[in-house]
Design a protein around this motif. Structure first.
Motif, PDB file in Angstrom:
ATOM      1  N   LEU A 127       0.836  -1.203   0.000  1.00 24.15           N
ATOM      2  CA  LEU A 127       0.000   0.000   0.000  1.00 24.15           C
ATOM      3  C   LEU A 127       0.872   1.256   0.000  1.00 24.15           C
ATOM      4  CD1 LEU A 127      -2.977   0.758   0.007  1.00 24.15           C
ATOM      5  CD2 LEU A 127      -2.910   0.751   2.503  1.00 24.15           C
ATOM      6  N   GLU A 128       1.938   1.230   0.780  1.00 24.60           N
ATOM      7  CA  GLU A 128       2.855   2.374   0.817  1.00 24.60           C
ATOM      8  C   GLU A 128       3.573   2.519  -0.529  1.00 24.60           C
ATOM      9  OE1 GLU A 128       6.552   4.522   1.299  1.00 24.60           O
ATOM     10  OE2 GLU A 128       6.415   2.371   0.939  1.00 24.60           O
ATOM     11  N   GLY A 129       3.908   1.405  -1.165  1.00 25.07           N
ATOM     12  CA  GLY A 129       4.512   1.451  -2.502  1.00 25.07           C
ATOM     13  C   GLY A 129       3.567   2.078  -3.517  1.00 25.07           C
ATOM     14  N   GLU A 130       2.290   1.742  -3.385  1.00 30.70           N
ATOM     15  CA  GLU A 130       1.280   2.354  -4.257  1.00 30.70           C
ATOM     16  C   GLU A 130       1.272   3.871  -4.076  1.00 30.70           C
ATOM     17  OE1 GLU A 130      -3.579   2.516  -4.511  1.00 30.70           O
ATOM     18  OE2 GLU A 130      -2.662   0.642  -3.829  1.00 30.70           O
ATOM     19  N   ALA A 131       1.346   4.325  -2.834  1.00 32.63           N
ATOM     20  CA  ALA A 131       1.355   5.769  -2.564  1.00 32.63           C
ATOM     21  C   ALA A 131       2.597   6.435  -3.146  1.00 32.63           C
ATOM     22  CB  ALA A 131       1.264   6.012  -1.061  1.00 32.63           C
ATOM     23  N   ARG A 132       3.758   5.770  -3.032  1.00 32.11           N
ATOM     24  CA  ARG A 132       4.991   6.327  -3.607  1.00 32.11           C
ATOM     25  C   ARG A 132       4.894   6.421  -5.121  1.00 32.11           C
ATOM     26  NH1 ARG A 132       9.066   3.136  -3.433  1.00 32.11           N
ATOM     27  NH2 ARG A 132       8.140   1.435  -2.284  1.00 32.11           N
TER      28      ARG A 132
END
Length: 190
Positions: free
Chosen positions: A71-76
């Motif tokens: 999910l954090e990778g998606e945000a990045r």
């Protein structure tokens, strides 16, 4: 008659074999299998193929809804695609699930820094550093070599100090953004 020494030797060997087999069994059962799509997403992200990375991070998150790294990778990826509002929503979702998740704290600070909301950037940089003192360290030469980075990027702490020193100046004397340097600064990844 068998001596005590031989009995103890046999018992020690048997216990050693049992412990060795138990260690192998425990290692195999505790090893976490990493989703191949997640690895591929990270590779695409490093190759600056942010749209591909975004799709893969989303695919991983659909299969593993508890994977905050996906999910954090998606945000990045959304941040790099300049879809800042969507990126902010996803970072906030990550932080709602785990308010101390260091990659999200650090990268939301970078996002606020990018969209020129420097007061919030300072708040999140401080929270991130408070959670993990490793952010004070500079990226190692080996990591820079692996990621093909030809310069020493600034640390999160250096950026925080710079923002704090500039924010107190009068507006016409502030220099909070340097587009050339900011463009090449890598994202924070654990």
């Amino acid at each position: 008659m068998v001596s005590n020494y031989k009995i103890f030797k046999i018992i020690a060997i048997i216990l050693g074999v049992i412990i060795f087999l138990w260690l192998i069994y425990d290692f195999k059962n505790s090893t976490v299998k990493v989703n191949q799509n997640y690895i591929e997403a990270n590779n695409n992200f490093l190759k600056k193929k942010y749209a591909n990375a975004l799709n893969l991070y989303r695919k991983v998150y659909e299969l593993e809804p508890n994977n905050l790294y996906a999910l954090e990778g998606e945000a990045r990826a959304l941040m790099r695609l300049q879809r800042y509002n969507e990126s902010l929503e996803v970072f906030n979702l990550v932080l709602k699930r785990d308010k101390n998740f260091v990659p999200a704290l650090t990268n939301i600070a970078i996002l606020y820094d990018t969209i020129e909301d420097y007061e919030k950037a300072i708040i999140y940089y401080k929270k991130a550093i408070q959670q993990d003192k490793r952010l004070l360290n500079r990226m190692s030469w080996f990591k820079r070599f692996i990621k093909n980075i030809h310069f020493k990027p600034s640390t999160i702490e250096e950026r925080l100090f710079y923002l704090e020193s500039q924010i107190v100046l009068e507006k016409d004397k502030r220099m909070l953004k340097n587009i050339e340097i900011d463009k090449i600064q890598p994202d924070y990844q654990m």
